[in-house]
Each structure stands twice: as structure tokens, then as C-alpha cells.
Design an enzyme around this catalytic site. Structure first.
Site, PDB file in Angstrom:
ATOM      1  N   GLY A  46     -27.146  33.812   2.816  1.00 39.83           N
ATOM      2  CA  GLY A  46     -28.224  33.738   3.815  1.00 39.83           C
ATOM      3  C   GLY A  46     -29.140  32.551   3.576  1.00 39.83           C
TER       4      GLY A  46
ATOM      5  CD  GLN B 217     -39.272  34.098   7.333  1.00 39.89           C
ATOM      6  OE1 GLN B 217     -40.154  33.840   8.130  1.00 39.89           O
ATOM      7  NE2 GLN B 217     -39.079  35.313   6.859  1.00 39.89           N
ATOM      8  CG  ASP B 218     -36.841  35.831   3.247  1.00 39.08           C
ATOM      9  OD1 ASP B 218     -37.627  35.457   4.135  1.00 39.08           O
ATOM     10  OD2 ASP B 218     -36.871  36.977   2.754  1.00 39.08           O
TER      11      ASP B 218
ATOM     12  CG  ASP C  68     -18.569  36.169   7.881  1.00 37.76           C
ATOM     13  OD1 ASP C  68     -18.972  37.345   7.778  1.00 37.76           O
ATOM     14  OD2 ASP C  68     -18.747  35.481   8.899  1.00 37.76           O
TER      15      ASP C  68
ATOM     16  CG  LEU D 216     -31.831  36.044   0.224  1.00 32.33           C
ATOM     17  CD1 LEU D 216     -32.654  34.780   0.420  1.00 32.33           C
ATOM     18  CD2 LEU D 216     -32.711  37.178  -0.267  1.00 32.33           C
TER      19      LEU D 216
ATOM     20  CD  GLN E 103     -28.198  42.333  13.284  1.00 36.40           C
ATOM     21  OE1 GLN E 103     -29.113  41.497  13.519  1.00 36.40           O
ATOM     22  NE2 GLN E 103     -28.383  43.619  13.452  1.00 36.40           N
TER      23      GLN E 103
ATOM     24  CB  THR F 269     -35.982  46.210   4.620  1.00 41.16           C
ATOM     25  OG1 THR F 269     -36.886  46.440   5.714  1.00 41.16           O
ATOM     26  CG2 THR F 269     -34.783  47.122   4.838  1.00 41.16           C
TER      27      THR F 269
ATOM     28  CD  GLU G  80     -37.638  48.660  10.257  1.00 42.88           C
ATOM     29  OE1 GLU G  80     -36.886  49.444  10.841  1.00 42.88           O
ATOM     30  OE2 GLU G  80     -38.803  48.449  10.632  1.00 42.88           O
TER      31      GLU G  80
ATOM     32  CE1 TYR H 184     -31.875  44.632   8.577  1.00 44.25           C
ATOM     33  CE2 TYR H 184     -33.779  46.101   8.544  1.00 44.25           C
ATOM     34  CZ  TYR H 184     -33.113  44.984   8.069  1.00 44.25           C
ATOM     35  OH  TYR H 184     -33.688  44.217   7.077  1.00 44.25           O
TER      36      TYR H 184
ATOM     37  CE  LYS I  99     -30.833  44.229   4.888  1.00 43.24           C
ATOM     38  NZ  LYS I  99     -30.682  43.212   3.834  1.00 43.24           N
TER      39      LYS I  99
ATOM     40  NE  ARG J 242     -39.826  37.208  10.728  1.00 42.45           N
ATOM     41  CZ  ARG J 242     -39.078  38.218  10.284  1.00 42.45           C
ATOM     42  NH1 ARG J 242     -37.824  38.008   9.927  1.00 42.45           N
ATOM     43  NH2 ARG J 242     -39.581  39.427  10.182  1.00 42.45           N
TER      44      ARG J 242
END
Ligand code: NAP
Ligand code: GDD
Length: 357
Positions: free
Chosen positions: A10, A14-15, A65, A87, A90, A134, A136, A158, A162, A193
Site C-alpha cells: 500500500g 496516503q499512509d 497483489d 497497509l 480496499q 482500524t 471501524e 470492510y 479487518k 487523502r
């Protein structure tokens, strides 16, 4: 001493971009996994740092991938990294409702593929592993603020993907002795972002409205509350976790909470608009009562409307983290407050939009 080697999955996100910068500055050799479909590539890495590292051979990108276990095994075998920062994902919650199987394959099974490749290659005692968990996971929260001991109640495909990834990382730590750390990170934003996340949609949308390129912003739930930090601060916590004597899991958050409506209000103020809120629920609008000088927008223009298409089948209404453990054990604390974050994003997008015009 030989430079330490890190692999970032990743890296084009962003990260990944901030973390690559941080690790290069610390003298690491950085390897990044990028997939063929990547649109941005390493565009989010600032040009100068990228060129300098490339010249010195300290940054190398590799095709792979998360859906292709062979590519992950081959890469780990070639690089034998001291540290893996996992990182890639999706990462869009709303998108996960549309492509739940893909999201699970990428985020849950992708993580398992990486972990099993590390184990299969005999790298357990050599490689330290960071898992991008996360807030989440807390979903329909059972306590406020949320800390490491707060029960997980995921509310989207999601978050469920995770959750599986999180437990696979923990299980590789407990079952096989892998140095694996899960960072339970609350929302973190920046000028890098992705444009489909609400913070960037707002900062970019206001810049486009100001330049006369967009009529108004269409958002979903304005009342969701998030604990918003800066990605640059949060990647430092990711690195710190892997430098500890023992692996552990940490909440990373600011401890402050603002609604989407408050984010929009702050961004509009930073962009030079005065606002009046009118109506309730899906009829709510934000109207400009004054516009910045030189703006193509006009006083009286509606800047924000609710679009039900952006409402989610199930929402996470209320996240706020307690990063006390990270503060005590990692010596980590956020440097950027909410208003400074919003100001940086708004100023960046105004410069980008004006530069393009
Ligand atoms: P992001 O900007 O969406 O970046 C995601 C990265 O994953 C991109 O580099 C993307 O590559 C890559 N990727 C997606 N699918 C892939 C696949 N099948 N194989 C290989 N690479 C793939 O995410 P972020 O905001 O940097 O977040 C980083 C991680 O932290 C994610 O796992 C996210 O779920 C998690 N997280 C984020 C936050 C937050 O607030 N930002 C908070 C908690 C946890 P392309 O460029 O090719 O699309
Ligand atoms: N994306 C988006 N677009 N969100 C909107 C919109 C809109 O038009 N309108 C309102 N929202 C609300 C969402 O319903 C949500 O409550 C909130 O704004 C934040 O949405 P996002 O910016 O998409 O982020 P997220 O909180 O769902 O997920 C992000 O943070 C998680 C950590 O808590 C992502 O980065 C995840 O990958 C990450 O795990």
C-alpha cells in the site's frame, strides 16, 4: 551497520507515502508493493524525496497483489525484510457494501496470505509485522472513549474483513511467535487523502466551488462523529510499534471528536466562506452568506446538500479513541490538532485547484 529493510504494502496510498518518507529519512531501504491497476502510482510521494531515494537505490517498487499469494511469497523471499508494514487494503467503507466478497478477499485473505508467506519462508524470527487495524472494528461502540480493551462490534463488510485480518495477525503472534503489532488507528487525513473520503471530498469540493468548477457538494450523513488526526503523525506510531522490545496492539487517536457537519463548517471558514444552515435531515443545506474575495461562488449559493446515495446501509455514528497506552508505552502523541489539519487540507486543495486553472 547495514541499513534496515522495510516492505510497505500500500505504498501508493496516503499512509504508504508518508511512511515511505519517514523510513527513508531514517536511513531504511524501502521496498513497496504496487499493483498493476494503480492509478496514482507513487504520485503521492513528493518528487524530490522519491528521486533522491531512487538515485541512491534505497526505494524500490515491486509488482504484486494481495489477491495473488505467489507474488507476495516471491517478493518476501527476495527482500527478506526486517519490517513489513501491511497497509494495503480496499479501505473504503461505503465501497465495501458494494463489493463485500472482494473486500474480504483483499483485506482478510490478503493479510493471511502475507502472514503465511512469512511463516512458510521461515521469516518468523526475522521479520516484524505491522497490521493496519482500524477504529471501524469498534463499530456500534459499547463504551466511550474506545481503548484496546473495548469490545469489537463491526458494522460493515470492510470492518468485518479487518476484524479477521486483525485476529490473524494476533494469532500468528500467539501461535507462532511472530513479532506482530496491530495499530488500531482512528481516522487520519491529510492533503494526500483519497478524494472519495469525506475530509478530502470537502476540502477539494470547496476549492472547486470557489473556482467556479463545481456547483455544490453532495454528502451523506452529516451527524457521524469521528476522531480525526493527521496521517503524518499516525505513521510515526506505526514505526514506533515495531521498535518496542515486545509486540503489542495500540489505539492511535487524538481523543477529540467532531461531526462531519463540524468538519464542513471548519473547512468552509478556512476557505473564507460564511455559512447559514437551513432545513433538517435530508432537506438540510448550507448556504454561503459571504464568499472569499475573488471567488467565483456567489453569496446565497447553496454549498452543501444531502444526497441519500451517500448514506450507508449501516453507519458507525460515534468514534473517539483513548490513546493513553500509546502515550505511555510508545511516547507517542499527535502533533496536529483538528483545526490545523483542516487548514492544511483546505490550503493545499485551493493551491492545487488554482494551479490547475
Ligand atoms: P489508501 O489510501 O486507500 O491506500 C490503500 C493502498 O492499498 C493503496 O496503495 C492501494 O493501491 C493498495 N491496494 C488496494 N488493493 C490492493 C491489492 N489488491 N493489492 C495490493 N495493493 C492494494 O489507504 P490509507 O488511508 O493509506 O490506509 C492505509 C491502511 O490503514 C489501510 O489498510 C486502511 O484500511 C487502514 N486504515 C486507515 C485509516 C485512515 O483513516 N486512513 C484508519 C484506520 C485504518 P492502489 O494505489 O493501486 O489503489
Ligand atoms: N466517504 C464519504 N462520502 N463519507 C461521507 C459522506 C460522503 O459523501 N457524507 C457523509 N459521510 C460520512 C460517512 O458516512 C462516515 O460516517 C464519515 O463521513 C467518514 O467517512 P469516510 O471519510 O469515508 O471514512 P470512514 O470513517 O468511513 O472510514 C475511514 O476511516 C476508518 C477508520 O475509522 C477509512 O479510512 C477506513 O479505511 C478506516 O478504517
Amino acid at each position: 551497520m547495514a541499513a534496515r529493510t522495510a516492505l510497505i504494502t500500500g505504498i501508493s496510498g496516503q499512509d504508504g507515502a508518508y511512511l515511505a518518507e519517514l523510513l527513508l529519512a531514517k536511513g531504511y531501504r524501502v521496498h513497496g508493493l504496487t499493483r498493476h491497476v494503480s492509478g496514482a502510482g507513487v504520485a503521492r510521494l513528493p518528487g524530490a524525496a522519491w528521486r533522491e531515494a531512487e538515485i541512491q537505490g534505497r526505494l524500490q517498487l515491486h509488482l504484486g497483489d494481495l489477491l495473488d499469494g505467489t507474488s507476495l511469497t516471491r517478493l518476501l523471499e527476495a527482500v527478506r525484510p526486517d519490517e513489513v508494514y501491511h497497509l494495503a487494503a480496499q479501505s473504503h467503507v461505503a465501497v465495501s457494501f458494494g463489493v463485500p466478497e472482494y473486500t474480504f478477499d483483499c483485506n482478510a485473505l490478503g493479510t493471511l496470505r502475507l502472514l503465511e508467506a512469512i511463516r512458510g519462508l521461515g521469516l518468523i524470527g526475522h521479520t516484524r509485522f505491522y497490521q493496519a487495524s482500524t477504529s471501524e472494528l469498534f463499530g456500534a461502540v459499547t463504551e466511550r472513549p474506545q481503548r484496546e480493551s473495548t469490545p469489537f462490534r463491526p458494522r460493515s463488510p470492510y470492518a468485518i474483513s479487518k476484524l479477521a485480518a486483525h485476529w490473524h495477525a494476533v494469532n500468528h503472534r500467539e501461535a507462532y511467535g511472530l513479532f506482530a503489532c496491530c495499530g488500531i488507528l482512528f481516522n487520519h487525513e491529510s492533503p494526500r487523502r483519497g478524494e472519495a473520503f469525506v475530509s478530502r471530498k470537502i476540502s477539494l469540493g470547496l476549492a472547486r466551488i470557489d473556482a467556479g468548477l463545481q456547483d455544490c457538494l453532495r454528502l451523506g450523513n452529516l451527524e457521524a462523529r469521528r476522531d480525526w488526526g493527521h496521517a503524518r503523525d499516525y505513521v510515526e506510531a506505526q514505526w514506533l510499534m515495531l521498535q518496542q522490545p515486545a509486540p503489542d496492539d495500540y489505539v492511535i487517536a487524538t481523543g477529540e471528536q467532531y461531526s462531519v457537519r463540524e468538519f464542513f463548517q471548519a473547512a468552509a471558514e478556512e476557505a473564507g466562506f460564511d455559512l447559514a444552515w437551513e432545513g433538517e435531515g435530508i432537506d438540510c443545506v448550507a448556504r454561503a452568506t459571504a464568499v472569499p474575495s475573488g471567488s467565483r461562488a456567489r453569496a446565497g449559493q447553496v454549498l452543501l446538500r444531502i444526497d441519500p446515495a451517500h448514506l450507508r446501509p449501516s453507519e458507525v455514528p460515534d468514534l473517539c479513541g483513548d490513546a493513553g497506552k500509546a502515550r505511555t508505552q510508545l511516547g507517542w502523541q499527535p502533533r496536529t490538532d483538528f483545526r490545523a489539519l483542516v487548514r492544511e487540507m483546505v490550503a493545499h486543495d485551493r493551491a492545487v485547484v488554482r494551479g490547475a486553472g
